[in-house]
Design a protein around this motif. Structure first.
Motif, PDB file in Angstrom:
ATOM      1  N   VAL A   1      -7.699   2.618  -2.934  1.00 29.87           N
ATOM      2  CA  VAL A   1      -7.073   2.394  -1.622  1.00 29.87           C
ATOM      3  C   VAL A   1      -5.923   3.370  -1.390  1.00 29.87           C
ATOM      4  N   ALA A   2      -5.059   3.536  -2.384  1.00 29.38           N
ATOM      5  CA  ALA A   2      -3.907   4.423  -2.212  1.00 29.38           C
ATOM      6  C   ALA A   2      -4.344   5.883  -2.082  1.00 29.38           C
ATOM      7  N   GLN A   3      -5.431   6.257  -2.744  1.00 31.31           N
ATOM      8  CA  GLN A   3      -5.911   7.643  -2.636  1.00 31.31           C
ATOM      9  C   GLN A   3      -6.436   7.937  -1.232  1.00 31.31           C
ATOM     10  N   LYS A   4      -7.106   6.948  -0.615  1.00 29.44           N
ATOM     11  CA  LYS A   4      -7.595   7.146   0.752  1.00 29.44           C
ATOM     12  C   LYS A   4      -6.459   7.145   1.759  1.00 29.44           C
ATOM     13  N   ALA A   5      -5.393   6.400   1.452  1.00 33.49           N
ATOM     14  CA  ALA A   5      -4.276   6.285   2.383  1.00 33.49           C
ATOM     15  C   ALA A   5      -3.185   7.314   2.109  1.00 33.49           C
TER      16      ALA A   5
ATOM     17  N   ILE B   1       0.839  -1.206   0.000  1.00 33.91           N
ATOM     18  CA  ILE B   1       0.000   0.000   0.000  1.00 33.91           C
ATOM     19  C   ILE B   1       0.874   1.257   0.000  1.00 33.91           C
ATOM     20  N   THR B   2       1.969   1.223   0.736  1.00 35.72           N
ATOM     21  CA  THR B   2       2.885   2.372   0.754  1.00 35.72           C
ATOM     22  C   THR B   2       3.448   2.622  -0.634  1.00 35.72           C
ATOM     23  N   LYS B   3       3.815   1.560  -1.326  1.00 38.84           N
ATOM     24  CA  LYS B   3       4.370   1.708  -2.680  1.00 38.84           C
ATOM     25  C   LYS B   3       3.308   2.216  -3.656  1.00 38.84           C
ATOM     26  N   ALA B   4       2.045   1.869  -3.414  1.00 39.70           N
ATOM     27  CA  ALA B   4       0.964   2.267  -4.322  1.00 39.70           C
ATOM     28  C   ALA B   4       0.609   3.740  -4.184  1.00 39.70           C
ATOM     29  N   LYS B   5       1.086   4.411  -3.138  1.00 40.25           N
ATOM     30  CA  LYS B   5       0.786   5.836  -2.969  1.00 40.25           C
ATOM     31  C   LYS B   5       1.402   6.679  -4.080  1.00 40.25           C
TER      32      LYS B   5
ATOM     33  N   ARG C   1      -1.987   9.186   5.221  1.00 41.87           N
ATOM     34  CA  ARG C   1      -1.666   8.347   6.379  1.00 41.87           C
ATOM     35  C   ARG C   1      -0.211   7.877   6.272  1.00 41.87           C
ATOM     36  N   PRO C   2       0.590   8.065   7.330  1.00 42.22           N
ATOM     37  CA  PRO C   2       2.010   7.705   7.240  1.00 42.22           C
ATOM     38  C   PRO C   2       2.305   6.237   7.522  1.00 42.22           C
ATOM     39  N   GLY C   3       1.335   5.380   7.529  1.00 44.32           N
ATOM     40  CA  GLY C   3       1.537   3.957   7.814  1.00 44.32           C
ATOM     41  C   GLY C   3       0.372   3.456   8.634  1.00 44.32           C
TER      42      GLY C   3
END
Length: 178
Positions: A83-87, A52-56, A90-92
């Protein structure tokens, strides 16, 4: 001994373990919440959070790397689009594991793992009920003995109490006459 050995084996070969984590992560990305065993949920968290972090950051290189892990085009596009747009801010800590008790069949510990940003249903009331040490006492009757206790009784209980009191007084009066 397992000193400094990270991760759970989940009673699987390495290829089977990788396939299990792949399918669990695809299901989590598509459904936003899955129910699985506690060990699998705890092992899935360090697997899916770097994805998910990589998908940001949306670029071709990241898409190829994530596809090599997930092997599902729909999951990759859903991950980058929603998912990446919502996250994004968020830093983790994108996932949450909630323990839900034991499975009835084999007693395995079960848990729900969900994406934090998609939590529309709050967890059930997690406050424990306060236990009383005296059975039968209600919290409403706090003072003045029998007066407060009779207020809490129902009409049927009040009539039973008055009937038994009448019988006792009649029995007492008949014994005094003899």
């Amino acid at each position: 001994m397992r000193h400094l050995v990270k991760g759970r084996k989940l009673s699987r070969t390495p290829a089977h373990r990788k396939a299990t984590l792949n399918s669990l992560s695809v299901a989590l990305i598509k459904e936003h919440r899955i129910v699985t065993t506690e060990a699998k949920a705890k092992e899935l968290r360090p697997y899916v959070e770097p994805i998910i972090t990589k998908a940001k950051e949306d670029n071709g290189h990241n898409r190829r790397q994530i596809f090599s892990k997930l092997q599902d085009k729909q999951a990759v596009s859903h991950l980058f689009d929603e998912v990446a747009q919502k996250a994004k801010d968020r830093p983790g800590g994108y996932t949450r594991v909630i323990k839900i008790g034991n499975r009835s069949g084999d007693g395995a510990k079960m848990a729900v793992i969900e994406l934090v940003d998609y939590n529309d249903i709050k967890p059930e009331n997690t406050q424990k009920k306060s236990r009383t040490r005296r059975a039968g006492r209600s919290k409403k009757s706090t003072s003045s003995g029998s007066g407060a206790q009779t207020e809490n009784r129902t009409e049927a209980e009040k009539s039973e109490v008055s009937d038994s009191a009448n019988k006792e007084t009649s029995a007492n009066s008949s014994s005094e006459e003899e």
